[in-house]
Design a protein around this motif. Structure first.
Motif, PDB file in Angstrom:
ATOM      1  N   SER A 163      27.944  36.728  24.319  1.00  0.00           N
ATOM      2  CA  SER A 163      29.079  37.313  24.186  1.00  0.00           C
ATOM      3  C   SER A 163      29.425  37.926  25.684  1.00  0.00           C
ATOM      4  CB  SER A 163      29.444  38.497  23.293  1.00  0.00           C
ATOM      5  OG  SER A 163      29.439  37.885  21.825  1.00  0.00           O
ATOM      6  N   VAL A 164      30.644  37.643  26.216  1.00  0.00           N
ATOM      7  CA  VAL A 164      30.840  37.967  27.566  1.00  0.00           C
ATOM      8  C   VAL A 164      32.239  38.647  27.753  1.00  0.00           C
ATOM      9  CG1 VAL A 164      31.296  37.334  29.950  1.00  0.00           C
ATOM     10  CG2 VAL A 164      29.581  36.182  28.663  1.00  0.00           C
ATOM     11  N   THR A 165      32.318  39.767  28.197  1.00  0.00           N
ATOM     12  CA  THR A 165      33.630  40.702  28.382  1.00  0.00           C
ATOM     13  C   THR A 165      34.162  40.253  29.711  1.00  0.00           C
ATOM     14  OG1 THR A 165      33.170  42.274  26.839  1.00  0.00           O
ATOM     15  CG2 THR A 165      34.799  42.815  28.333  1.00  0.00           C
ATOM     16  N   ILE A 166      35.382  39.655  29.931  1.00  0.00           N
ATOM     17  CA  ILE A 166      35.892  39.235  31.074  1.00  0.00           C
ATOM     18  C   ILE A 166      37.110  40.244  31.388  1.00  0.00           C
ATOM     19  CG2 ILE A 166      37.003  37.428  32.413  1.00  0.00           C
ATOM     20  CD1 ILE A 166      35.425  35.643  30.507  1.00  0.00           C
ATOM     21  N   GLU A 167      36.935  41.011  32.767  1.00  0.00           N
ATOM     22  CA  GLU A 167      37.972  41.787  32.933  1.00  0.00           C
ATOM     23  C   GLU A 167      38.529  41.453  34.382  1.00  0.00           C
ATOM     24  OE1 GLU A 167      37.031  46.217  33.035  1.00  0.00           O
ATOM     25  OE2 GLU A 167      37.209  45.762  35.430  1.00  0.00           O
ATOM     26  N   ALA A 168      39.798  41.164  34.431  1.00  0.00           N
ATOM     27  CA  ALA A 168      40.774  40.798  35.594  1.00  0.00           C
ATOM     28  C   ALA A 168      41.575  41.962  36.208  1.00  0.00           C
ATOM     29  CB  ALA A 168      41.572  39.480  35.476  1.00  0.00           C
ATOM     30  N   THR A 169      41.373  42.193  37.598  1.00  0.00           N
ATOM     31  CA  THR A 169      42.221  43.392  38.126  1.00  0.00           C
ATOM     32  C   THR A 169      43.076  42.800  39.319  1.00  0.00           C
ATOM     33  OG1 THR A 169      40.621  45.061  37.522  1.00  0.00           O
ATOM     34  CG2 THR A 169      42.162  45.575  38.885  1.00  0.00           C
ATOM     35  N   ALA A 170      44.264  42.960  39.234  1.00  0.00           N
ATOM     36  CA  ALA A 170      45.282  42.450  40.147  1.00  0.00           C
ATOM     37  C   ALA A 170      45.705  43.742  41.104  1.00  0.00           C
ATOM     38  CB  ALA A 170      46.372  41.746  39.722  1.00  0.00           C
ATOM     39  N   LYS A 171      45.739  43.527  42.330  1.00  0.00           N
ATOM     40  CA  LYS A 171      46.208  44.288  43.147  1.00  0.00           C
ATOM     41  C   LYS A 171      47.396  44.001  44.185  1.00  0.00           C
ATOM     42  CE  LYS A 171      42.381  47.413  43.845  1.00  0.00           C
ATOM     43  NZ  LYS A 171      41.858  48.433  44.568  1.00  0.00           N
ATOM     44  N   ASP A 172      48.526  44.757  44.547  1.00  0.00           N
ATOM     45  CA  ASP A 172      49.559  44.389  45.343  1.00  0.00           C
ATOM     46  C   ASP A 172      49.524  44.988  46.878  1.00  0.00           C
ATOM     47  OD1 ASP A 172      50.348  47.203  45.108  1.00  0.00           O
ATOM     48  OD2 ASP A 172      52.096  46.623  43.806  1.00  0.00           O
ATOM     49  N   HIS A 173      50.472  44.891  47.792  1.00  0.00           N
ATOM     50  CA  HIS A 173      50.525  45.291  48.980  1.00  0.00           C
ATOM     51  C   HIS A 173      50.210  46.890  48.999  1.00  0.00           C
ATOM     52  CE1 HIS A 173      51.049  41.880  51.461  1.00  0.00           C
ATOM     53  NE2 HIS A 173      51.879  41.502  50.364  1.00  0.00           N
ATOM     54  N   ALA A 174      50.898  47.588  47.769  1.00  0.00           N
ATOM     55  CA  ALA A 174      50.872  48.955  47.984  1.00  0.00           C
ATOM     56  C   ALA A 174      49.725  49.412  47.610  1.00  0.00           C
ATOM     57  CB  ALA A 174      51.953  49.333  47.263  1.00  0.00           C
ATOM     58  N   GLY A 175      48.860  48.611  46.944  1.00  0.00           N
ATOM     59  CA  GLY A 175      47.156  49.179  46.644  1.00  0.00           C
ATOM     60  C   GLY A 175      47.320  49.609  45.093  1.00  0.00           C
ATOM     61  N   ASN A 176      48.560  49.270  44.411  1.00  0.00           N
ATOM     62  CA  ASN A 176      48.421  49.341  42.670  1.00  0.00           C
ATOM     63  C   ASN A 176      47.587  48.297  42.351  1.00  0.00           C
ATOM     64  OD1 ASN A 176      50.598  51.536  43.005  1.00  0.00           O
ATOM     65  ND2 ASN A 176      52.094  50.089  43.327  1.00  0.00           N
ATOM     66  N   SER A 177      47.206  48.756  41.134  1.00  0.00           N
ATOM     67  CA  SER A 177      46.471  47.620  40.330  1.00  0.00           C
ATOM     68  C   SER A 177      46.943  47.712  38.916  1.00  0.00           C
ATOM     69  CB  SER A 177      44.932  47.933  40.502  1.00  0.00           C
ATOM     70  OG  SER A 177      44.777  49.265  39.910  1.00  0.00           O
ATOM     71  N   GLY A 178      46.722  46.560  38.386  1.00  0.00           N
ATOM     72  CA  GLY A 178      46.960  46.258  36.864  1.00  0.00           C
ATOM     73  C   GLY A 178      45.739  45.450  36.320  1.00  0.00           C
ATOM     74  N   LYS A 179      45.431  45.782  35.116  1.00  0.00           N
ATOM     75  CA  LYS A 179      44.092  45.053  34.646  1.00  0.00           C
ATOM     76  C   LYS A 179      44.189  44.609  33.195  1.00  0.00           C
ATOM     77  CE  LYS A 179      40.406  47.730  35.074  1.00  0.00           C
ATOM     78  NZ  LYS A 179      39.496  49.081  34.720  1.00  0.00           N
ATOM     79  N   LEU A 180      43.458  43.537  32.746  1.00  0.00           N
ATOM     80  CA  LEU A 180      43.431  42.992  31.502  1.00  0.00           C
ATOM     81  C   LEU A 180      42.071  42.607  31.166  1.00  0.00           C
ATOM     82  CD1 LEU A 180      45.048  41.860  29.097  1.00  0.00           C
ATOM     83  CD2 LEU A 180      45.029  39.550  30.157  1.00  0.00           C
ATOM     84  N   THR A 181      41.583  43.003  30.221  1.00  0.00           N
ATOM     85  CA  THR A 181      40.281  42.952  29.588  1.00  0.00           C
ATOM     86  C   THR A 181      40.285  42.014  28.327  1.00  0.00           C
ATOM     87  OG1 THR A 181      39.451  45.021  30.585  1.00  0.00           O
ATOM     88  CG2 THR A 181      38.073  43.903  28.890  1.00  0.00           C
ATOM     89  N   LEU A 182      39.338  40.741  28.527  1.00  0.00           N
ATOM     90  CA  LEU A 182      38.969  39.919  27.366  1.00  0.00           C
ATOM     91  C   LEU A 182      37.668  40.370  26.799  1.00  0.00           C
ATOM     92  CD1 LEU A 182      40.210  36.526  28.134  1.00  0.00           C
ATOM     93  CD2 LEU A 182      41.542  38.058  26.753  1.00  0.00           C
ATOM     94  N   PRO A 183      37.735  41.038  25.453  1.00  0.00           N
ATOM     95  CA  PRO A 183      36.480  41.401  24.980  1.00  0.00           C
ATOM     96  C   PRO A 183      35.641  40.551  24.085  1.00  0.00           C
ATOM     97  CG  PRO A 183      38.234  42.466  23.687  1.00  0.00           C
ATOM     98  CD  PRO A 183      38.815  41.731  24.806  1.00  0.00           C
ATOM     99  N   SER A 184      34.520  40.560  24.059  1.00  0.00           N
ATOM    100  CA  SER A 184      33.742  39.408  23.352  1.00  0.00           C
ATOM    101  C   SER A 184      34.127  38.213  23.345  1.00  0.00           C
ATOM    102  CB  SER A 184      33.720  39.959  21.919  1.00  0.00           C
ATOM    103  OG  SER A 184      33.236  41.299  21.662  1.00  0.00           O
ATOM    104  N   VAL A 185      33.904  37.328  24.536  1.00  0.00           N
ATOM    105  CA  VAL A 185      34.164  35.958  24.458  1.00  0.00           C
ATOM    106  C   VAL A 185      32.924  35.480  24.282  1.00  0.00           C
ATOM    107  CG1 VAL A 185      34.768  33.799  26.272  1.00  0.00           C
ATOM    108  CG2 VAL A 185      36.200  36.308  26.153  1.00  0.00           C
ATOM    109  N   THR A 186      32.763  34.619  23.236  1.00  0.00           N
ATOM    110  CA  THR A 186      31.591  33.984  22.634  1.00  0.00           C
ATOM    111  C   THR A 186      31.192  32.582  23.385  1.00  0.00           C
ATOM    112  OG1 THR A 186      31.463  35.196  20.751  1.00  0.00           O
ATOM    113  CG2 THR A 186      29.876  33.594  20.727  1.00  0.00           C
ATOM    114  N   LEU A 187      30.146  32.565  24.162  1.00  0.00           N
ATOM    115  CA  LEU A 187      30.089  31.388  24.781  1.00  0.00           C
ATOM    116  C   LEU A 187      29.445  30.100  23.823  1.00  0.00           C
ATOM    117  CD1 LEU A 187      28.308  32.491  27.858  1.00  0.00           C
ATOM    118  CD2 LEU A 187      30.999  31.813  27.700  1.00  0.00           C
ATOM    119  N   PRO A 188      30.044  28.947  23.767  1.00  0.00           N
ATOM    120  CA  PRO A 188      29.566  27.840  23.061  1.00  0.00           C
ATOM    121  C   PRO A 188      27.986  27.463  23.367  1.00  0.00           C
ATOM    122  CG  PRO A 188      31.409  26.831  24.745  1.00  0.00           C
ATOM    123  CD  PRO A 188      30.818  28.558  24.709  1.00  0.00           C
TER     124      PRO A 188
END
Length: 188
Positions: A163-188
């Motif tokens: 199982s792998v947890t994948i987290e993506a964090t986006a940033k804008d010009h002002a330095g703000n960030s937004g995040k999304l996490t996909l917990p427990s992605v099971t690899l085939p």
């Protein structure tokens, strides 16, 4: 809304007169009642005021840099708003990671993870982190912008069935960030 043509003596008016506030937005003049404050501001109101102070400070700094100023001016002009207000809006609105597409990721080097991230102005970077079941970092790094989507290319092999947890964090010009996490992605 009433439309008024001001005579030449009043065309440059702005500020407060009596209980009225005069503001110019591009070629439009806006006249509004002066706000009335009753009582002490609440903690929430103070927090909002502080956030706006920080946004105004960021806007002044960003517009002092000629490169950043040109970037914001072009975007503000295309939307028909003042540059200063547009920069403040960028500061006040964080980017959002809408989705993480793992259909191209099988745990092999070179597999791709595609991230969809948006902002009111522009997302400038996306960082991806892969963690194992014990929350240890397997790999992390920046995604590349490819045809409007942020694409991360895996650099480590992960055995199937894990199982792998994948987290993506986006940033804008002002330095703000937004995040999304996909917990427990099971690899085939």
């Amino acid at each position: 809304m009433a439309k008024v043509t001001l005579n030449s003596a009043l065309q440059g008016i702005r500020g407060k007169i009596d209980n009225w506030v005069y503001r110019r937005f591009g070629d439009r003049m806006v006249i509004a009642r002066r706000p009335e404050f009753t009582g002490e501001p609440s903690a929430g109101q103070l927090a909002v005021r502080e956030k706006f102070r920080a946004a105004a400070a960021y806007a002044r700094g960003a517009l002092a840099d000629p490169v950043t100023q040109a970037l914001y001016q072009a975007a503000a002009k295309s939307r028909g708003v003042s540059t200063f207000a547009f920069v403040m809006g960028d500061f006040l609105n964080a980017p959002e990671v809408r989705s993480i597409d793992t259909s191209g990721y099988r745990g092999q080097v070179g597999d791709q993870i595609v991230v969809s991230a948006v902002d009111d102005f522009e997302v400038v970077s996306v960082n991806v982190v892969l963690r194992d079941a014990a929350d240890a970092v397997i790999e992390e790094g920046p995604a590349a912008l490819v045809v409007g989507r942020w694409t991360y290319t895996a650099t480590q092999t992960v055995a199937g069935g894990n199982s792998v947890t994948i987290e993506a964090t986006a940033k804008d010009h002002a330095g703000n960030s937004g995040k999304l996490t996909l917990p427990s992605v099971t690899l085939p």
